[in-house]
Write a protein that holds these residues in place. Sequence first.
Motif, mmCIF file in Angstrom:
data_model
loop_
_atom_site.group_PDB
_atom_site.id
_atom_site.type_symbol
_atom_site.label_atom_id
_atom_site.label_comp_id
_atom_site.label_asym_id
_atom_site.label_seq_id
_atom_site.Cartn_x
_atom_site.Cartn_y
_atom_site.Cartn_z
ATOM 1 N N GLY A 8 0.778 -1.229 0.000
ATOM 2 C CA GLY A 8 0.000 0.000 0.000
ATOM 3 C C GLY A 8 0.810 1.278 0.000
ATOM 4 N N GLY A 9 2.128 1.171 0.085
ATOM 5 C CA GLY A 9 2.933 2.382 0.064
ATOM 6 C C GLY A 9 2.953 3.016 -1.316
ATOM 7 N N GLY A 10 3.529 4.218 -1.383
ATOM 8 C CA GLY A 10 3.607 4.892 -2.673
ATOM 9 C C GLY A 10 4.035 6.328 -2.531
ATOM 10 N N LEU A 11 3.946 7.052 -3.645
ATOM 11 C CA LEU A 11 4.296 8.468 -3.703
ATOM 12 C C LEU A 11 3.014 9.281 -3.778
ATOM 13 C CD1 LEU A 11 6.251 10.857 -4.136
ATOM 14 C CD2 LEU A 11 6.226 10.287 -6.585
ATOM 15 N N VAL A 12 2.827 10.181 -2.819
ATOM 16 C CA VAL A 12 1.635 11.024 -2.787
ATOM 17 C C VAL A 12 2.038 12.456 -2.492
ATOM 18 C CG1 VAL A 12 0.114 9.138 -2.053
ATOM 19 C CG2 VAL A 12 1.242 10.582 -0.339
ATOM 20 N N GLN A 13 1.078 13.360 -2.641
ATOM 21 C CA GLN A 13 1.318 14.756 -2.315
ATOM 22 C C GLN A 13 0.834 15.058 -0.892
ATOM 23 O OE1 GLN A 13 -0.637 17.001 -5.442
ATOM 24 N NE2 GLN A 13 1.224 16.973 -6.695
ATOM 25 N N ALA A 14 1.365 16.110 -0.333
ATOM 26 C CA ALA A 14 0.939 16.529 1.010
ATOM 27 C C ALA A 14 -0.577 16.744 1.032
ATOM 28 C CB ALA A 14 1.660 17.806 1.409
ATOM 29 N N GLY A 15 -1.193 16.224 2.085
ATOM 30 C CA GLY A 15 -2.640 16.316 2.215
ATOM 31 C C GLY A 15 -3.390 15.099 1.711
ATOM 32 N N TYR A 80 -4.314 -2.800 9.331
ATOM 33 C CA TYR A 80 -4.312 -1.682 8.389
ATOM 34 C C TYR A 80 -3.840 -0.411 9.084
ATOM 35 C CZ TYR A 80 -7.503 -4.919 6.067
ATOM 36 O OH TYR A 80 -8.065 -6.032 5.502
ATOM 37 N N LEU A 81 -3.293 0.487 8.289
ATOM 38 C CA LEU A 81 -2.953 1.815 8.773
ATOM 39 C C LEU A 81 -3.492 2.820 7.772
ATOM 40 C CD1 LEU A 81 -1.471 3.362 11.041
ATOM 41 C CD2 LEU A 81 0.499 3.498 9.482
ATOM 42 N N GLN A 82 -4.580 3.459 8.140
ATOM 43 C CA GLN A 82 -5.162 4.515 7.308
ATOM 44 C C GLN A 82 -4.455 5.815 7.639
ATOM 45 O OE1 GLN A 82 -7.607 4.377 4.851
ATOM 46 N NE2 GLN A 82 -7.044 6.527 4.517
ATOM 47 N N MET A 83 -3.826 6.408 6.643
ATOM 48 C CA MET A 83 -3.053 7.630 6.850
ATOM 49 C C MET A 83 -3.696 8.765 6.072
ATOM 50 S SD MET A 83 0.814 6.063 6.637
ATOM 51 C CE MET A 83 0.714 5.751 4.874
ATOM 52 N N ASN A 84 -4.197 9.750 6.783
ATOM 53 C CA ASN A 84 -4.829 10.918 6.174
ATOM 54 C C ASN A 84 -3.997 12.167 6.426
ATOM 55 O OD1 ASN A 84 -7.032 9.263 5.448
ATOM 56 N ND2 ASN A 84 -8.082 9.697 7.383
ATOM 57 N N SER A 85 -4.257 13.188 5.642
ATOM 58 C CA SER A 85 -3.559 14.474 5.804
ATOM 59 C C SER A 85 -2.051 14.272 5.893
ATOM 60 C CB SER A 85 -4.066 15.189 7.058
ATOM 61 O OG SER A 85 -5.459 15.400 6.987
ATOM 62 N N LEU A 86 -1.515 13.522 4.957
ATOM 63 C CA LEU A 86 -0.100 13.189 4.991
ATOM 64 C C LEU A 86 0.767 14.430 4.833
ATOM 65 C CD1 LEU A 86 -0.255 9.874 3.011
ATOM 66 C CD2 LEU A 86 0.766 10.143 5.279
ATOM 67 N N LYS A 87 1.913 14.410 5.514
ATOM 68 C CA LYS A 87 2.863 15.506 5.490
ATOM 69 C C LYS A 87 4.208 14.999 4.970
ATOM 70 C CE LYS A 87 0.798 17.316 9.774
ATOM 71 N NZ LYS A 87 1.078 17.711 11.171
ATOM 72 N N PRO A 88 5.034 15.892 4.440
ATOM 73 C CA PRO A 88 6.363 15.451 3.977
ATOM 74 C C PRO A 88 7.154 14.739 5.067
ATOM 75 C CG PRO A 88 5.875 17.626 3.130
ATOM 76 C CD PRO A 88 4.767 17.288 4.088
ATOM 77 N N ALA A 92 8.903 7.865 4.896
ATOM 78 C CA ALA A 92 9.707 6.845 5.579
ATOM 79 C C ALA A 92 9.368 5.476 5.004
ATOM 80 C CB ALA A 92 9.430 6.849 7.078
ATOM 81 N N VAL A 93 10.150 4.491 5.396
ATOM 82 C CA VAL A 93 9.778 3.104 5.170
ATOM 83 C C VAL A 93 8.941 2.674 6.373
ATOM 84 C CG1 VAL A 93 10.570 0.734 4.863
ATOM 85 C CG2 VAL A 93 11.862 2.628 3.840
ATOM 86 N N TYR A 94 7.762 2.145 6.089
ATOM 87 C CA TYR A 94 6.834 1.735 7.145
ATOM 88 C C TYR A 94 6.905 0.221 7.311
ATOM 89 C CZ TYR A 94 4.844 6.365 7.551
ATOM 90 O OH TYR A 94 4.673 7.707 7.796
ATOM 91 N N GLN A 122 7.625 1.594 1.251
ATOM 92 C CA GLN A 122 8.039 2.995 1.189
ATOM 93 C C GLN A 122 6.834 3.914 1.039
ATOM 94 O OE1 GLN A 122 11.323 4.461 1.269
ATOM 95 N NE2 GLN A 122 10.107 6.340 1.409
ATOM 96 N N VAL A 123 6.802 4.948 1.860
ATOM 97 C CA VAL A 123 5.814 6.019 1.742
ATOM 98 C C VAL A 123 6.581 7.320 1.533
ATOM 99 C CG1 VAL A 123 4.046 7.364 2.915
ATOM 100 C CG2 VAL A 123 4.080 4.868 3.146
ATOM 101 N N THR A 124 6.284 7.994 0.429
ATOM 102 C CA THR A 124 6.935 9.259 0.119
ATOM 103 C C THR A 124 5.875 10.323 -0.074
ATOM 104 O OG1 THR A 124 8.766 8.093 -0.972
ATOM 105 C CG2 THR A 124 8.526 10.451 -1.413
ATOM 106 N N VAL A 125 5.995 11.404 0.682
ATOM 107 C CA VAL A 125 5.025 12.492 0.613
ATOM 108 C C VAL A 125 5.748 13.737 0.102
ATOM 109 C CG1 VAL A 125 3.311 13.841 1.860
ATOM 110 C CG2 VAL A 125 3.820 11.486 2.585
ATOM 111 N N SER A 126 5.336 14.231 -1.045
ATOM 112 C CA SER A 126 5.960 15.412 -1.630
ATOM 113 C C SER A 126 5.199 16.663 -1.198
ATOM 114 C CB SER A 126 5.974 15.305 -3.144
ATOM 115 O OG SER A 126 4.654 15.279 -3.650
ATOM 116 N N SER A 127 5.935 17.755 -1.107
ATOM 117 C CA SER A 127 5.323 19.018 -0.656
ATOM 118 C C SER A 127 4.747 19.805 -1.815
ATOM 119 C CB SER A 127 6.367 19.854 0.071
ATOM 120 O OG SER A 127 7.465 20.105 -0.776
#
Length: 127
Positions: A8-15, A80-88, A92-94, A122-127
């Motif tokens: 479920g990891g990936g590259l997303v934008q902030a928020g 499961y880990l639901q992650m909302n409002s992600l920040k840069p 990290a690696v979860y 890997q979870v990557t959050v871009s600003s």
Amino acid sequence: QVQLVESGGGLVQAGDSLRLSCGASGRTFSPYAMGWFRQAPGKEREFVAAISWSGGQSHYADSVKGRFTISRGNAKNTVYLQMNSLKPEDTAVYYCAAAWSRNPAIVLVTTREYDYWGQGTQVTVSS
């Protein structure tokens, strides 16, 4: 032995939001507590969230409280880990972790308390 596999990891934008999954296989008939940790480059592995075998108790790191939610599937062998409002700074690696627990209500929050670990996602959050 218990094998853990995260996804479920990936590259997303902030928020944005992401949902991580962790499936357990092997000796899953015994009760075990589960948790999520993360490790950013150059930093130590840190606690994120944990849940008891029963699913009725959970605990969160202050940095994710109110944004992340940990839950277990009905069969107890998936977390499961639901992650909302992600920040840069969530980049990290979860890692998913499991530990045998005689007490179905116990929550474990330190790395040394866990017996089994997944390979990480890997979870990557871009600003």
